[in-house]
Design a protein around this motif. Structure first.
Motif, PDB file in Angstrom:
ATOM      1  N   LEU A 147      33.506  29.333  95.476  1.00 39.33           N
ATOM      2  CA  LEU A 147      32.723  29.956  94.415  1.00 39.33           C
ATOM      3  C   LEU A 147      32.905  29.260  93.065  1.00 39.33           C
ATOM      4  O   LEU A 147      32.184  29.560  92.109  1.00 39.33           O
ATOM      5  N   GLY A 148      33.849  28.350  92.981  1.00 37.74           N
ATOM      6  CA  GLY A 148      34.148  27.687  91.721  1.00 37.74           C
ATOM      7  C   GLY A 148      35.068  28.486  90.833  1.00 37.74           C
ATOM      8  O   GLY A 148      35.109  28.281  89.615  1.00 37.74           O
ATOM      9  N   LEU A 149      35.833  29.403  91.439  1.00 36.39           N
ATOM     10  CA  LEU A 149      36.751  30.256  90.695  1.00 36.39           C
ATOM     11  C   LEU A 149      38.195  29.913  91.033  1.00 36.39           C
ATOM     12  O   LEU A 149      38.491  29.449  92.142  1.00 36.39           O
ATOM     13  N   ASP A 150      39.081  30.169  90.093  1.00 40.68           N
ATOM     14  CA  ASP A 150      40.507  29.959  90.309  1.00 40.68           C
ATOM     15  C   ASP A 150      41.070  31.169  91.060  1.00 40.68           C
ATOM     16  O   ASP A 150      40.991  32.295  90.559  1.00 40.68           O
ATOM     17  N   PRO A 151      41.622  30.973  92.267  1.00 42.44           N
ATOM     18  CA  PRO A 151      42.137  32.115  93.035  1.00 42.44           C
ATOM     19  C   PRO A 151      43.219  32.901  92.309  1.00 42.44           C
ATOM     20  O   PRO A 151      43.364  34.109  92.539  1.00 42.44           O
ATOM     21  N   VAL A 152      43.967  32.257  91.424  1.00 48.29           N
ATOM     22  CA  VAL A 152      45.010  32.958  90.674  1.00 48.29           C
ATOM     23  C   VAL A 152      44.399  33.779  89.547  1.00 48.29           C
ATOM     24  O   VAL A 152      44.720  34.962  89.360  1.00 48.29           O
ATOM     25  N   GLU A 153      43.478  33.187  88.816  1.00 50.81           N
ATOM     26  CA  GLU A 153      42.871  33.878  87.680  1.00 50.81           C
ATOM     27  C   GLU A 153      41.958  35.021  88.103  1.00 50.81           C
ATOM     28  O   GLU A 153      41.652  35.909  87.298  1.00 50.81           O
ATOM     29  N   ALA A 154      41.524  35.035  89.352  1.00 50.42           N
ATOM     30  CA  ALA A 154      40.616  36.086  89.814  1.00 50.42           C
ATOM     31  C   ALA A 154      41.261  37.463  89.795  1.00 50.42           C
ATOM     32  O   ALA A 154      40.561  38.478  89.774  1.00 50.42           O
ATOM     33  N   GLY A 155      42.580  37.525  89.791  1.00 51.23           N
ATOM     34  CA  GLY A 155      43.260  38.810  89.684  1.00 51.23           C
ATOM     35  C   GLY A 155      43.379  39.540  91.014  1.00 51.23           C
ATOM     36  O   GLY A 155      42.994  39.039  92.068  1.00 51.23           O
ATOM     37  N   ALA A 179      26.873  34.846  84.784  1.00 51.93           N
ATOM     38  CA  ALA A 179      25.699  33.981  84.647  1.00 51.93           C
ATOM     39  C   ALA A 179      26.069  32.511  84.751  1.00 51.93           C
ATOM     40  O   ALA A 179      25.270  31.695  85.227  1.00 51.93           O
ATOM     41  N   ALA A 180      27.282  32.159  84.313  1.00 52.87           N
ATOM     42  CA  ALA A 180      27.708  30.753  84.313  1.00 52.87           C
ATOM     43  C   ALA A 180      28.181  30.276  85.676  1.00 52.87           C
ATOM     44  O   ALA A 180      28.421  29.074  85.868  1.00 52.87           O
ATOM     45  N   LEU A 181      28.289  31.177  86.640  1.00 52.37           N
ATOM     46  CA  LEU A 181      28.850  30.824  87.943  1.00 52.37           C
ATOM     47  C   LEU A 181      27.950  29.834  88.687  1.00 52.37           C
ATOM     48  O   LEU A 181      26.743  30.038  88.793  1.00 52.37           O
ATOM     49  N   THR A 182      28.548  28.755  89.195  1.00 53.83           N
ATOM     50  CA  THR A 182      27.815  27.749  89.972  1.00 53.83           C
ATOM     51  C   THR A 182      28.590  27.460  91.256  1.00 53.83           C
ATOM     52  O   THR A 182      29.360  26.512  91.329  1.00 53.83           O
ATOM     53  N   PRO A 183      28.419  28.282  92.275  1.00 47.26           N
ATOM     54  CA  PRO A 183      29.188  28.093  93.514  1.00 47.26           C
ATOM     55  C   PRO A 183      28.784  26.829  94.264  1.00 47.26           C
ATOM     56  O   PRO A 183      27.667  26.319  94.119  1.00 47.26           O
ATOM     57  N   HIS A 184      29.706  26.341  95.068  1.00 52.45           N
ATOM     58  CA  HIS A 184      29.443  25.214  95.963  1.00 52.45           C
ATOM     59  C   HIS A 184      28.923  25.817  97.273  1.00 52.45           C
ATOM     60  O   HIS A 184      29.718  26.237  98.135  1.00 52.45           O
ATOM     61  N   LEU A 185      27.615  25.869  97.430  1.00 57.55           N
ATOM     62  CA  LEU A 185      27.035  26.664  98.502  1.00 57.55           C
ATOM     63  C   LEU A 185      27.372  26.136  99.895  1.00 57.55           C
ATOM     64  O   LEU A 185      27.559  26.922 100.831  1.00 57.55           O
ATOM     65  N   ASP A 186      27.459  24.821 100.048  1.00 55.57           N
ATOM     66  CA  ASP A 186      27.827  24.283 101.364  1.00 55.57           C
ATOM     67  C   ASP A 186      29.257  24.687 101.733  1.00 55.57           C
ATOM     68  O   ASP A 186      29.531  25.072 102.877  1.00 55.57           O
ATOM     69  N   SER A 255      19.405  35.762  87.324  1.00 55.78           N
ATOM     70  CA  SER A 255      19.498  34.307  87.459  1.00 55.78           C
ATOM     71  C   SER A 255      18.342  33.736  88.254  1.00 55.78           C
ATOM     72  O   SER A 255      18.070  32.534  88.200  1.00 55.78           O
ATOM     73  N   LEU A 256      17.622  34.589  88.989  1.00 52.35           N
ATOM     74  CA  LEU A 256      16.485  34.160  89.804  1.00 52.35           C
ATOM     75  C   LEU A 256      15.151  34.547  89.174  1.00 52.35           C
ATOM     76  O   LEU A 256      14.098  34.356  89.783  1.00 52.35           O
ATOM     77  N   GLY A 257      15.197  35.104  87.972  1.00 52.52           N
ATOM     78  CA  GLY A 257      13.970  35.469  87.276  1.00 52.52           C
ATOM     79  C   GLY A 257      13.283  36.697  87.820  1.00 52.52           C
ATOM     80  O   GLY A 257      12.090  36.908  87.564  1.00 52.52           O
ATOM     81  N   SER A 258      14.009  37.520  88.573  1.00 53.24           N
ATOM     82  CA  SER A 258      13.427  38.734  89.140  1.00 53.24           C
ATOM     83  C   SER A 258      14.425  39.874  88.988  1.00 53.24           C
ATOM     84  O   SER A 258      15.169  40.191  89.919  1.00 53.24           O
ATOM     85  N   PRO A 259      14.470  40.522  87.813  1.00 51.92           N
ATOM     86  CA  PRO A 259      15.491  41.553  87.574  1.00 51.92           C
ATOM     87  C   PRO A 259      15.376  42.719  88.541  1.00 51.92           C
ATOM     88  O   PRO A 259      14.284  43.201  88.838  1.00 51.92           O
ATOM     89  N   ALA A 260      16.517  43.153  89.040  1.00 50.68           N
ATOM     90  CA  ALA A 260      16.586  44.271  89.984  1.00 50.68           C
ATOM     91  C   ALA A 260      17.737  45.175  89.588  1.00 50.68           C
ATOM     92  O   ALA A 260      18.702  44.734  88.957  1.00 50.68           O
TER      93      ALA A 260
END
Length: 283
Positions: A147-155, A179-186, A255-260
């Motif tokens: 996900l691009g997150l630090d496993p330690v900082e995630a709490g 909003a800034a999250l940019t996961p590595h989808l593969d 983030s996809l331009g379709s608020p839900a």
């Protein structure tokens, strides 16, 4: 698509303020009882109609059976697909009183209802009991890194949760971090396939009255990011109930331009009722 197959209705499920929502293809298979549908056809419908998911509806005596598909295959459950199906059933029933249905998916029987809200429909259903557990150390490190997150900082509040198939719930500090999250989808797909997870539901910190935002990444089922994921919202609601938050309203799709927006209320035994507003686009 063959003209001999049932009609496809597109329903925008889980609108926010009457706009956005998740376009969902709904097929009432009883409309053409002699149509011979196979699962390959069911998988083709979402892409053909520009939706991420499709739901197939069939009467079975007093029950209404639902099946859910993405282009990658069948799902055991789909919350916004259930909202879409209930909205279409209410539209067909007509009248001003709420339409009530007893629904069956592959794993359970449950109650749902939908009623008119102006020119739209407000739907709600029993999402069932949510199972929660701590992630293993391996799940935590591999999924959060993807996900691009630090496993330690995630709490400490990362959870594995399921209503049917498990998924990971991951908190971030606020909407800006979300909003800034940019996961590595593969990498995320590989991780989810390895652990049998549906995907990763990343959410902001709730306000005191239970308002927050979330994003759902599910590349393993052919949905890189979902506009609205109601069942994951049910999972989060059950988790937050442990903090005394028994009702939440979750914004998705920005983030996809379709608020839900999806609402969830938790009851005894970690049971959750999910709700959303829907618009039937074609009939």
């Amino acid at each position: 698509m063959s003209a001999a197959t049932p009609h496809v209705t597109v329903v925008r499920a889980c609108l926010r303020g009457g706009a956005g929502g998740s376009p969902t293809a709904v097929v009432v298979e009883d409309d053409t009882p002699d149509a011979r549908l196979d699962d390959a056809w069911r998988r083709r419908v979402p892409a053909a109609w520009g939706t991420s998911h499709a739901v197939y509806v069939r009467r079975e005596g007093d029950l209404t059976a639902l099946r859910f598909f993405t282009s990658a295959g069948e799902l055991p459950a789909c919350g916004h697909g259930t909202v879409a199906a209930l909205a279409l059933l209410a539209a067909r029933a007509g009248g001003d009183r709420p339409h009530r249905a007893t629904l069956r998916t592959g794993r359970r029987v449950f109650a749902g209802r939908a009623g008119r809200a102006g020119d739209r429909f407000a739907a709600a259903f029993d999402a069932g009991r949510v199972d929660l557990r701590e992630p293993t150390a391996e799940e935590r490190v591999i999924v959060l890194t993807a996900l691009g997150l630090d496993p330690v900082e995630a709490g400490p509040d990362v959870r594995i949760a399921g209503v049917g198939r498990e998924r990971v719930l991951v908190p971030v500090a606020d909407r800006a971090a979300l909003a800034a999250l940019t996961p590595h989808l593969d990498e995320l797909r590989t991780a989810c396939d390895r652990f049998g997870l549906l995907g990763a539901y990343v959410h902001s910190t709730p306000t005191p009255d239970g308002v927050l935002a979330a994003r759902m990444f599910a590349p393993s089922i052919g949905v890189p990011e979902d506009i609205a994921n109601a069942n994951s919202t049910a999972c989060l609601a059950a988790h937050l109930a442990g903090r005394g938050i028994t009702g939440i309203a979750v914004d998705m799709g920005d983030s996809l331009g379709s608020p839900a927006t999806i609402t969830a209320t938790t009851g005894p035994g970690r049971t959750v009722e999910l709700g959303g507003t829907a618009e039937v686009l074609t009939a």
